[in-house]
Design a protein around this motif. Structure first.
Motif, PDB file in Angstrom:
ATOM      1  N   PHE A 171     -30.836  -0.641  24.947  1.00 40.39           N
ATOM      2  CA  PHE A 171     -31.939  -1.477  24.491  1.00 40.39           C
ATOM      3  C   PHE A 171     -32.827  -1.805  25.686  1.00 40.39           C
ATOM      4  O   PHE A 171     -32.453  -1.605  26.840  1.00 40.39           O
ATOM      5  N   GLY A 172     -34.020  -2.315  25.400  1.00 34.03           N
ATOM      6  CA  GLY A 172     -34.903  -2.789  26.446  1.00 34.03           C
ATOM      7  C   GLY A 172     -35.340  -1.712  27.409  1.00 34.03           C
ATOM      8  O   GLY A 172     -35.585  -0.560  27.040  1.00 34.03           O
ATOM      9  N   GLY A 173     -35.427  -2.088  28.682  1.00 33.64           N
ATOM     10  CA  GLY A 173     -35.886  -1.162  29.705  1.00 33.64           C
ATOM     11  C   GLY A 173     -35.036   0.081  29.815  1.00 33.64           C
ATOM     12  O   GLY A 173     -35.540   1.166  30.121  1.00 33.64           O
ATOM     13  N   MET A 174     -33.740  -0.047  29.559  1.00 30.45           N
ATOM     14  CA  MET A 174     -32.872   1.126  29.642  1.00 30.45           C
ATOM     15  C   MET A 174     -33.159   2.105  28.509  1.00 30.45           C
ATOM     16  O   MET A 174     -32.889   3.302  28.645  1.00 30.45           O
ATOM     17  N   SER A 175     -33.736   1.633  27.422  1.00 30.94           N
ATOM     18  CA  SER A 175     -34.167   2.549  26.360  1.00 30.94           C
ATOM     19  C   SER A 175     -35.228   3.504  26.887  1.00 30.94           C
ATOM     20  O   SER A 175     -35.255   4.685  26.541  1.00 30.94           O
ATOM     21  N   ASP A 176     -36.121   2.977  27.729  1.00 39.40           N
ATOM     22  CA  ASP A 176     -37.130   3.841  28.337  1.00 39.40           C
ATOM     23  C   ASP A 176     -36.480   4.879  29.237  1.00 39.40           C
ATOM     24  O   ASP A 176     -36.878   6.051  29.256  1.00 39.40           O
ATOM     25  N   VAL A 177     -35.469   4.454  29.991  1.00 35.68           N
ATOM     26  CA  VAL A 177     -34.787   5.375  30.906  1.00 35.68           C
ATOM     27  C   VAL A 177     -34.127   6.504  30.126  1.00 35.68           C
ATOM     28  O   VAL A 177     -34.250   7.681  30.471  1.00 35.68           O
ATOM     29  N   VAL A 178     -33.424   6.151  29.055  1.00 43.05           N
ATOM     30  CA  VAL A 178     -32.751   7.172  28.249  1.00 43.05           C
ATOM     31  C   VAL A 178     -33.771   8.039  27.514  1.00 43.05           C
ATOM     32  O   VAL A 178     -33.706   9.273  27.527  1.00 43.05           O
ATOM     33  N   GLY A 179     -34.733   7.408  26.853  1.00 45.18           N
ATOM     34  CA  GLY A 179     -35.679   8.140  26.016  1.00 45.18           C
ATOM     35  C   GLY A 179     -36.633   9.015  26.799  1.00 45.18           C
ATOM     36  O   GLY A 179     -36.960  10.129  26.384  1.00 45.18           O
ATOM     37  N   VAL A 207     -34.708  -2.095  19.422  1.00 45.54           N
ATOM     38  CA  VAL A 207     -34.653  -0.794  18.765  1.00 45.54           C
ATOM     39  C   VAL A 207     -33.723   0.118  19.544  1.00 45.54           C
ATOM     40  O   VAL A 207     -33.875   0.279  20.763  1.00 45.54           O
ATOM     41  N   LEU A 208     -32.753   0.673  18.856  1.00 38.79           N
ATOM     42  CA  LEU A 208     -31.933   1.742  19.404  1.00 38.79           C
ATOM     43  C   LEU A 208     -32.712   3.024  19.163  1.00 38.79           C
ATOM     44  O   LEU A 208     -32.808   3.491  18.025  1.00 38.79           O
ATOM     45  N   PRO A 209     -33.339   3.583  20.199  1.00 39.89           N
ATOM     46  CA  PRO A 209     -34.314   4.649  19.968  1.00 39.89           C
ATOM     47  C   PRO A 209     -33.666   5.974  19.580  1.00 39.89           C
ATOM     48  O   PRO A 209     -32.519   6.255  19.944  1.00 39.89           O
ATOM     49  N   PRO A 210     -34.396   6.800  18.863  1.00 37.14           N
ATOM     50  CA  PRO A 210     -33.896   8.146  18.572  1.00 37.14           C
ATOM     51  C   PRO A 210     -33.960   9.002  19.820  1.00 37.14           C
ATOM     52  O   PRO A 210     -34.831   8.832  20.674  1.00 37.14           O
ATOM     53  N   THR A 211     -33.018   9.910  19.948  1.00 40.19           N
ATOM     54  CA  THR A 211     -33.020  10.880  21.040  1.00 40.19           C
ATOM     55  C   THR A 211     -32.785  12.265  20.463  1.00 40.19           C
ATOM     56  O   THR A 211     -32.504  12.418  19.269  1.00 40.19           O
ATOM     57  N   ASN A 212     -32.872  13.257  21.310  1.00 36.96           N
ATOM     58  CA  ASN A 212     -32.610  14.617  20.845  1.00 36.96           C
ATOM     59  C   ASN A 212     -31.188  14.786  20.350  1.00 36.96           C
ATOM     60  O   ASN A 212     -30.909  15.683  19.552  1.00 36.96           O
ATOM     61  N   TRP A 213     -30.288  13.911  20.816  1.00 36.60           N
ATOM     62  CA  TRP A 213     -28.866  14.052  20.503  1.00 36.60           C
ATOM     63  C   TRP A 213     -28.402  13.052  19.458  1.00 36.60           C
ATOM     64  O   TRP A 213     -27.293  13.168  18.946  1.00 36.60           O
ATOM     65  N   ALA A 214     -29.234  12.062  19.155  1.00 38.80           N
ATOM     66  CA  ALA A 214     -28.933  11.080  18.112  1.00 38.80           C
ATOM     67  C   ALA A 214     -30.273  10.687  17.499  1.00 38.80           C
ATOM     68  O   ALA A 214     -30.886   9.698  17.884  1.00 38.80           O
ATOM     69  N   PRO A 215     -30.771  11.507  16.564  1.00 37.26           N
ATOM     70  CA  PRO A 215     -32.158  11.375  16.109  1.00 37.26           C
ATOM     71  C   PRO A 215     -32.467  10.186  15.218  1.00 37.26           C
ATOM     72  O   PRO A 215     -33.628   9.972  14.863  1.00 37.26           O
ATOM     73  N   SER A 216     -31.486   9.397  14.857  1.00 40.51           N
ATOM     74  CA  SER A 216     -31.749   8.248  13.992  1.00 40.51           C
ATOM     75  C   SER A 216     -32.033   7.004  14.834  1.00 40.51           C
ATOM     76  O   SER A 216     -31.303   6.703  15.774  1.00 40.51           O
ATOM     77  N   ALA A 217     -33.092   6.296  14.492  1.00 42.99           N
ATOM     78  CA  ALA A 217     -33.402   5.031  15.151  1.00 42.99           C
ATOM     79  C   ALA A 217     -32.752   3.892  14.364  1.00 42.99           C
ATOM     80  O   ALA A 217     -32.695   3.923  13.138  1.00 42.99           O
ATOM     81  N   VAL A 218     -32.248   2.910  15.079  1.00 41.81           N
ATOM     82  CA  VAL A 218     -31.635   1.747  14.454  1.00 41.81           C
ATOM     83  C   VAL A 218     -32.310   0.509  15.040  1.00 41.81           C
ATOM     84  O   VAL A 218     -32.379   0.360  16.260  1.00 41.81           O
ATOM     85  N   ALA A 219     -32.814  -0.360  14.192  1.00 35.48           N
ATOM     86  CA  ALA A 219     -33.533  -1.537  14.661  1.00 35.48           C
ATOM     87  C   ALA A 219     -32.802  -2.812  14.287  1.00 35.48           C
ATOM     88  O   ALA A 219     -32.229  -2.924  13.204  1.00 35.48           O
ATOM     89  N   MET A 220     -32.817  -3.752  15.213  1.00 36.38           N
ATOM     90  CA  MET A 220     -32.340  -5.100  14.920  1.00 36.38           C
ATOM     91  C   MET A 220     -33.569  -5.989  14.781  1.00 36.38           C
ATOM     92  O   MET A 220     -34.436  -5.999  15.653  1.00 36.38           O
ATOM     93  N   PRO A 221     -33.679  -6.743  13.697  1.00 38.90           N
ATOM     94  CA  PRO A 221     -34.852  -7.607  13.535  1.00 38.90           C
ATOM     95  C   PRO A 221     -34.800  -8.796  14.484  1.00 38.90           C
ATOM     96  O   PRO A 221     -33.724  -9.253  14.876  1.00 38.90           O
ATOM     97  N   GLY A 222     -35.969  -9.285  14.873  1.00 38.29           N
ATOM     98  CA  GLY A 222     -36.027 -10.513  15.642  1.00 38.29           C
ATOM     99  C   GLY A 222     -35.942 -11.713  14.708  1.00 38.29           C
ATOM    100  O   GLY A 222     -36.306 -11.642  13.532  1.00 38.29           O
ATOM    101  N   PHE A 223     -35.439 -12.823  15.234  1.00 43.73           N
ATOM    102  CA  PHE A 223     -35.235 -14.009  14.398  1.00 43.73           C
ATOM    103  C   PHE A 223     -36.129 -15.174  14.806  1.00 43.73           C
ATOM    104  O   PHE A 223     -35.895 -16.311  14.392  1.00 43.73           O
ATOM    105  N   LYS A 224     -37.168 -14.897  15.597  1.00 43.02           N
ATOM    106  CA  LYS A 224     -38.027 -15.988  16.064  1.00 43.02           C
ATOM    107  C   LYS A 224     -38.775 -16.675  14.932  1.00 43.02           C
ATOM    108  O   LYS A 224     -39.162 -17.845  15.067  1.00 43.02           O
ATOM    109  N   ASP A 225     -38.995 -15.972  13.832  1.00 52.57           N
ATOM    110  CA  ASP A 225     -39.688 -16.575  12.687  1.00 52.57           C
ATOM    111  C   ASP A 225     -38.720 -17.010  11.591  1.00 52.57           C
ATOM    112  O   ASP A 225     -39.148 -17.559  10.567  1.00 52.57           O
TER     113      ASP A 225
END
Length: 487
Positions: A280-288, A387-405
């Motif tokens: 998640f977060g910045g490491m998602s950019d590193v992986v993606g 967001v758990l981003p999609p990659t070439n090896w795991a193409p499905s994205a999984v999102a967690m909703p925010g609860f601020k609202d």
């Protein structure tokens, strides 16, 4: 090597800090300059194989994610990077007049490996040139060929920094570079070192510049260690970056990679998910944007190197406690507000026993992100989602909703504190509604010391003082995660 000023008085420390603070604004992050180190610029288009190799080296260095603004043209710069005194922006590194089109190979090398611009001035150390100084001549040549001949030109002007004088003066950076930058030259394997581990060390400490985020920084924003010779502080975890904490990569079983196998690390860097973790977060950019494109042998090398690092002093030991799961299963939450919120909002994905769902919803029981000293990451993901981003090896994205609202600041604090002391987790349950409010409204990380927090423009304030979220200061690039797809 790392060189510090030698003095018997305290003036060197204060003076050095002043020099650093007076230099915190640079109109360009990655230009060039300096004495020639390699041969001059290529007269003709190089072998396509060299350009292709350079494209791979650029992935190793994660150049694209930092030099591409959110929603912007590739490599054209403009990504916001918060510093202690304001924001700077990554620069255009495409082969144009507004980018690096007039760079010779020597210019390019001086910028990447020595932190010196084409005009001879020093680069701001948001550019990880200390790590890049370990890159080989061959990789630098390939990288140059790629940027000159494999990258599409984009005629986009560099964005001005959001820092005022006197912090915008640049000349003190030369002294910072002299005192704190690594100048050991290209990486050389130790005699008798396993070649796989050596390759991993080259990638982790060099092109991959993992320490730029995962090693804490000192009073002048210098990395406290560049490799394992620096002791336990190396890769022991950094400060929050865009409200995501860079965790320890050492073999600590509670807050690090102690319970990860070599294969776990490979799969995480390749797909962003394992049976017990999700990126998640910045490491998602590193992986993606970077590690999912690595060759398998390079991923194995990095994992083996990380697992070969000397042992560190463990910050506690985790043992699963079933009492929380039993309480939730019985619905016996009583007056425990955090437990009630978890049962209503979170258990459907993360389960009563905190185990989650493998490779989709990460476990919360024994998760280093939950129990690390600084709770900014978990507060941020509850507030804003992830967001758990999609990659070439795991193409499905999984999102967690925010609860601020959906939840109040107090309710978010209650559920975060519940997570930090449940299923055997042992972390301070001291997040307050005020801290949640500051993160939600002003983007301030959760403070773990008494110093003042940062703003939407700054990663912290206090000039000579540590960050409010751990020792040292940091550079905080804006993350692409959840805002656009990886490229």
């Amino acid at each position: 090597m790392l060189r510090l000023p030698q003095t018997k008085s305290g003036y060197a420390l204060v003076g050095s800090a002043m020099l650093f603070v007076l230099s915190l604004a640079i109109p360009a992050l990655l230009p060039s300059g300096g004495a020639p180190v390699l041969a001059g610029p290529a007269a003709a288009k190089p072998d396509p194989a060299l350009v292709e190799k350079g494209s791979y080296v650029a992935r190793l260095g994660d150049c694209m994610a930092c030099h591409t603004a959110v929603g912007g043209a590739t490599y054209a710069g403009g990504l916001k990077i918060k510093t202690p005194v304001g924001a700077i922006y990554s620069t255009n590194i495409t082969p144009t007049a507004t980018g690096i089109g007039d760079y010779s190979l020597a210019d390019f090398d001086a910028a990447v490996r020595r932190g010196i611009r084409k005009d001879g001035s020093s680069l701001y150390p948001a550019m990880p040139y200390s790590a890049f100084s370990r890159m080989s001549d061959e990789d630098i040549k390939a990288l140059y060929a790629y940027f000159m001949y494999g990258v599409e030109p984009v005629a986009q002007a560099n964005k001005a920094v959001d820092i005022r004088w006197p912090f915008s003066m640049r000349w003190p950076l030369a002294l910072w570079r002299k005192w704190f930058a690594l100048e050991d030259g290209p990486f050389a394997a130790a005699p008798g070192q396993d070649p796989v581990v050596a390759r991993g060390e080259y990638l982790v400490t060099g092109a991959g510049h993992c320490g730029a985020c995962h090693t804490p920084r000192g009073w002048s924003m210098q990395e406290k260690a560049f490799d394992a010779k620096g002791g336990e502080v190396y890769l022991s975890g950094g400060a929050p970056i865009d409200n995501w904490v860079a965790p320890s990569l050492r073999n600590d079983p509670t807050v690090g990679l102690g319970n990860w196998s070599e294969e776990d690390i490979v799969q995480f860097l390749k797909s962003g998910r394992t049976d017990h973790a999700a990126v998640f977060g910045g490491m998602s950019d590193v992986v993606g944007w970077s590690t999912q494109h690595f060759k398998d042998e390079d991923l194995v090398a990095m994992a083996r190197y990380l697992k070969s690092l000397p042992p560190v002093t463990a910050k506690g030991h985790y043992a699963y406690d079933p009492a929380t799961a039993q309480m939730l299963a019985a619905g016996a939450v009583g007056s425990n507000a955090g437990a009630g919120i978890y049962l209503k909002e979170c258990a459907i994905c993360h389960s009563n026993d905190g185990s989650g769902v493998a490779r989709m919803f990460p476990p919360l029981a024994g998760n280093p992100v939950i129990v690390t000293e600084n709770p900014t990451s978990i507060v941020n993901v509850v507030v804003n989602g992830g967001v758990l981003p999609p990659t070439n090896w795991a193409p499905s994205a999984v999102a967690m909703p925010g609860f601020k609202d959906r939840l109040t600041d107090k309710q978010i604090a209650d559920v975060v504190n519940f997570l930090r002391i449940s299923w055997g987790n042992k972390a301070p349950a001291n997040v307050t509604a005020k801290q949640v409010m500051k993160l939600r409204t002003a983007g301030e990380p959760v403070a773990t010391t008494a110093w003042g927090a940062g703003t939407h423009q700054t990663s912290t304030w206090g000039v000579f003082h540590p960050q409010p979220y751990g020792e040292g200061w940091t550079f905080a690039p804006e993350t692409h995660d959840g805002r656009e797809k990886a490229r």
